[in-house]
Design a protein around this motif. Structure first.
Motif, short mmCIF file in Angstrom:
data_model
loop_
_atom_site.label_atom_id
_atom_site.label_comp_id
_atom_site.label_asym_id
_atom_site.label_seq_id
_atom_site.Cartn_x
_atom_site.Cartn_y
_atom_site.Cartn_z
N SER A 118 0.85 -1.19 0.00
CA SER A 118 0.00 0.00 0.00
C SER A 118 0.88 1.24 0.00
N SER A 119 0.24 2.40 -0.13
CA SER A 119 0.97 3.67 0.01
C SER A 119 0.01 4.74 0.51
N LYS B 190 -1.82 6.80 5.99
CA LYS B 190 -2.10 5.45 5.49
C LYS B 190 -3.58 5.22 5.25
N HIS C 210 4.47 -0.95 3.35
CA HIS C 210 3.78 0.30 3.06
C HIS C 210 4.77 1.38 2.62
#
Length: 224
Positions: free
Chosen positions: A23-24, A104, A170
């Motif tokens: 994810s980012s 996030k 992440h």
């Protein structure tokens, strides 16, 4: 359109030749204008209201908030002053700032944003200036589709070898691919080819095979 993919060139040896994240961060964009009162900075500064000082206090207040950001929320706030005044001998009356508030999750972004707004208002309370805060949509947090992640790694391994492919956790940057990922399956992997500091003036494509051709091949194999 049923799905989407894009590739970002990286310059991090630990990410090997091909990498995909879980994810980012998403982000919102903030534009801030402090309004003070202009006056001769040498002769009558007491008749002015220094908008730059208000911005300075806001920057300090933002820094004072940083220990309240949870590590797991990956908050990033990085304001800049885009206009600090008009003339050196005039008390600054028009000062502009910009910042992103990254995080996030949307919930984490909104929580941090409320703290940042408090910090911006703190500067006006101390100096007696006025502030206008415009908060604009940025990018949604990215969640890479697990099926497309596996498919990318399978094709990347065929291109560069399994030992040069990896998964990373992440990432704290932001991308408009986050928006796309909320309406269709999407993946936003990375491939090498650059050296230097990302967004720095020494960032260059040092390996043209990896920087230009390998991503094109990876995208083509994904389409097939």
């Amino acid at each position: 359109v049923d799905m989407a993919m894009m590739i970002h060139t990286h310059c991090s040896p630990e990410m090997k030749k091909a990498a995909v994240s879980s994810s980012s961060n998403g982000c919102i964009v903030k534009m801030i204008r402090y309004e003070g009162v202009a006056a001769h900075a040498g002769a009558i500064p007491h008749k002015g209201i220094n908008a730059l000082n208000a911005a300075h206090i806001a920057m300090a207040a933002i820094h004072a908030q940083r220990e309240t950001f949870r590590d797991e929320d990956a908050i990033r706030v990085h304001p800049i002053i885009t206009k600090g005044g008009d003339l050196v001998n005039v008390v600054p009356a028009d000062v502009r700032m910009e910042t992103f508030v990254r995080g996030k999750t949307n919930e984490a972004i909104l929580d941090a944003n409320s703290k940042i707004d408090r910090a911006f208002r703190a500067g006006t309370m101390a100096i007696g200036a006025k502030v206008v805060i415009d908060t604009l949509p940025g990018y949604m947090p990215l969640r890479n589709d697990p099926h497309l992640k596996r498919l990318f790694l399978k094709n990347a391994e065929a291109l560069v070898g399994a030992e040069e492919c990896c998964e990373v956790g992440h990432r704290t940057g932001s991308t408009d691919m986050g928006d796309i990922g909320h309406i269709m399956p999407a993946v936003h992997p990375y491939m090498s080819g650059a050296t230097g500091i990302g967004h720095g003036n020494d960032y260059i494509i040092s390996d043209k095979e990896m920087g230009y051709l390998a991503p094109a091949k990876a995208l083509s194999r994904m389409a097939v």
